[in-house]
Design an enzyme around this catalytic site. Structure first.
Site, PDB file in Angstrom:
ATOM      1  N   ASP A 408      -7.948   2.291   2.028  1.00  0.00           N
ATOM      2  CA  ASP A 408      -7.099   1.448   1.187  1.00  0.00           C
ATOM      3  C   ASP A 408      -7.125   2.008  -0.237  1.00  0.00           C
ATOM      4  OD1 ASP A 408      -5.661  -1.353   1.127  1.00  0.00           O
ATOM      5  OD2 ASP A 408      -6.874  -1.197  -0.705  1.00  0.00           O
ATOM      6  N   ASN A 416       1.621  -0.365  -9.146  1.00  0.00           N
ATOM      7  CA  ASN A 416       3.006  -0.847  -8.994  1.00  0.00           C
ATOM      8  C   ASN A 416       3.427  -1.663 -10.215  1.00  0.00           C
ATOM      9  OD1 ASN A 416       3.740   0.325  -6.583  1.00  0.00           O
ATOM     10  ND2 ASN A 416       2.990  -1.385  -5.333  1.00  0.00           N
ATOM     11  N   ASP A 425       5.232   4.645  -4.774  1.00  0.00           N
ATOM     12  CA  ASP A 425       5.657   5.396  -3.571  1.00  0.00           C
ATOM     13  C   ASP A 425       5.174   6.829  -3.646  1.00  0.00           C
ATOM     14  OD1 ASP A 425       6.864   3.141  -2.626  1.00  0.00           O
ATOM     15  OD2 ASP A 425       8.925   3.754  -3.123  1.00  0.00           O
ATOM     16  N   GLU A 451      -0.583  -0.177   1.105  1.00  0.00           N
ATOM     17  CA  GLU A 451      -1.366   0.967   0.630  1.00  0.00           C
ATOM     18  C   GLU A 451      -2.519   1.286   1.572  1.00  0.00           C
ATOM     19  OE1 GLU A 451      -3.126  -2.697  -1.355  1.00  0.00           O
ATOM     20  OE2 GLU A 451      -1.216  -1.997  -0.595  1.00  0.00           O
TER      21      GLU A 451
END
Length: 530
Positions: A408, A416, A425, A451
């Site tokens: 993770d 973000n 991204d 993620e």
């Protein structure tokens, strides 16, 4: 719903082979029926016309015979009457001899009488009749004597003997035209004479059921195969009514006994009689059915051969269509390799085979592409969660040992929120690239969601998986990203079957280990239960 019959049952479909065979059979049967019907009608018309023409020809021939015979009889009577008009100049014995010679030489008459103007029989042949010197009593002879003209009676039955008789007479005059009497001859229709020899002895029903009969001018039977019917009144018959009018011809008619007949008929001018030659329609019908049976017998073998040939051709013609239909039915349902499609002798089947081959190739490519897309994460190009589940379930079912690394990205929400989703991204793509570069052939790398990533390492113990995970973590930490911060990850490891015997338990253990790593300060790797 379409394709369902009553009670929801699927409707039965008709196969192409059966359809082609059915169509060929139907065409052959319809063609045969049409041909047989046409043949039947043509044959029937031909038989009827031939029978009518033949019967008319025979009737005319017989009527001419009767006419010629009666004219000869009349000519003989005229000649003899002229000779005997000199009766006063010869002896009675000479007259008897002449009459006897006249009767025996021609067989026209069964008896001959010489009647004076006073009605007394002067001479008779044969003499055994014993009629010489007696007065005539027959109303027909009396009528002939009264008329003083050539005379021919209607057939009649005598009261004394019960014979059917025809009486013919010729008047006699001397040189001065004085009436001397009549020369008469009788014909016994049922006895031996020239008429019975010609028409009586051979009048039988032939193998085709045809026969002839002769009627008098008033419609009574004179000659007929059934002797019991002689002198029967059949004037109500359609044919006899035509003959009584002096007509000749041919026609289909029903006789007095209700039997349909084909008749040819001809009248006899010399005496008003009529001759009819008839054939029963039933015999024609029997012959027609015989013709139909013979035709069917001749066409049965070709029909069977044609049907077998149609069966073979229909099977060969339908074979590629059936194969292609089965093949296309499998599209999208199962993985099927395209078999070798050979060229077909039928143009349409060959074109369809080639078209299916092209379409199959295109569909297979599209199917593979869609399958790949369905199993791949669009952003990172890694396998997706669905692919992960399938792979893990297959390995577990095969009891195939493996390790799971759950990774993770740390503080990804901050990335973000701070740098935007596009930057996020890019981070995910960089993580995916590192994962791909860090695993062996045969290892599986998936984006599990958001993620979070999962790596499957087959035949790998937890300790060895730890080494791989650490290599990934360190590479990610050292990588350059377009952010003002380092990208790190927290990772958890679980081993099958040590940490779980199902997909859910295994992922749960690896997930707990990953969250334990986050709880211990992030950017680290922890093995489950450690």
């Amino acid at each position: 719903m379409p394709g369902l019959g009553e009670a929801g049952q699927p409707k039965k479909k008709l196969s192409l082979t059966l359809l082609l065979i059915g169509l060929v059979t139907l065409v052959v049967l319809l063609t045969s029926t049409i041909l047989l019907t046409a043949s039947y009608q043509s044959k029937k018309k031909s038989l009827i016309e031939t029978t009518l023409n033949l019967n008319l020809s025979n009737a005319e021939r017989m009527s001419k015979t009767v006419d010629s015979l009666f004219r000869s009889m009349r000519s003989s009577m005229v000649y003899s009457a002229d000779k005997l008009s000199q009766i006063n100049e010869v002896q009675p014995e000479q007259v008897d001899d002449y009459l006897e010679l006249m009767r025996k030489s021609s067989t026209y008459f069964n008896s001959i009488l010489l009647v004076g103007a006073d009605g007394v029989i002067r001479n008779a042949s044969p003499a055994t009749l014993g009629m010489a010197g007696k007065s005539i009593k027959s109303p027909w002879a009396v009528e002939a004597l009264r008329l003083r003209l050539p005379y021919l009676s209607e057939p009649f039955t005598t009261a004394s003997t019960g014979r059917m008789i025809v009486f013919m007479s010729e008047p006699m005059y001397d040189r001065d035209k004085h009436y001397l009497g009549q020369l008469g001859g009788t014909i016994y229709l049922q006895d031996s004479n020239i008429l019975s020899m010609i028409f009586g002895n051979d009048n039988e029903i032939d193998s085709s059921g045809s026969y002839y009969y002769i009627v008098s001018a008033d419609g009574h039977l004179l000659f007929h195969p059934d002797k019991e019917r002689l002198n029967e009144d059949i004037s109500k018959s359609e044919i006899v009514q035509e003959l009584m009018k002096g007509r000749s011809g041919q026609r289909e008619a029903v006789n007095v006994r209700g039997i349909p007949m084909l008749a040819g008929y001809s009248s006899v001018p010399a005496n008003g009689w009529g001759v009819a030659v008839v054939s029963p329609v039933s015999k024609i019908q029997d012959e027609l059915w015989g013709h139909i049976r013979k035709t069917l017998a001749y066409t049965l073998i070709p029909f069977v051969i044609m049907l077998l040939l149609a069966l073979v051709i229909a099977h060969q013609l339908a074979k590629p269509f059936v194969m292609l239909a089965d093949l296309m039915n499998k599209v999208g349902k199962e993985k099927t390799e395209l078999p070798v499609l050979k060229p077909h002798w039928n143009r349409e089947a060959d074109l369809l085979t080639k078209a299916v081959a092209i379409a199959w190739s295109d569909i297979q490519k599209q199917t593979d592409q869609l399958t790949q897309e369905a199993m791949t994460d669009l952003l990172t190009g890694l396998a997706n969660r669905r692919s992960l589940d399938i792979t893990m379930n297959q390995w577990i079912a095969a009891q195939f040992s493996f390790s799971v690394i759950v990774l993770d990205v740390d503080k990804f929400k901050f990335v973000n929120d701070t740098y935007g989703h596009l930057a996020g991204d890019e981070v995910l793509k960089q993580v995916a690239g590192i994962l791909k570069a860090s695993i062996r052939p045969g290892d599986v790398c998936c984006r599990y969601g958001g993620e979070e990533f999962v790596v499957l390492l087959p035949r790998t113990k937890a300790a060895d998986a730890y080494i791989v995970a650490e290599r990934i973590r360190k590479t990610l930490e050292a990588s350059e990203v377009p952010l003002a911060m380092k990208v790190t990850s927290s990772q958890g490891i679980a081993h099958y079957p040590s940490h779980g015997d199902s997909l859910e338990k295994l992922l749960e253990q690896a997930d707990r280990a990953m969250y334990s790593a986050k709880g211990q300060g992030r950017n680290r790797t922890i093995i489950a239960d450690e």
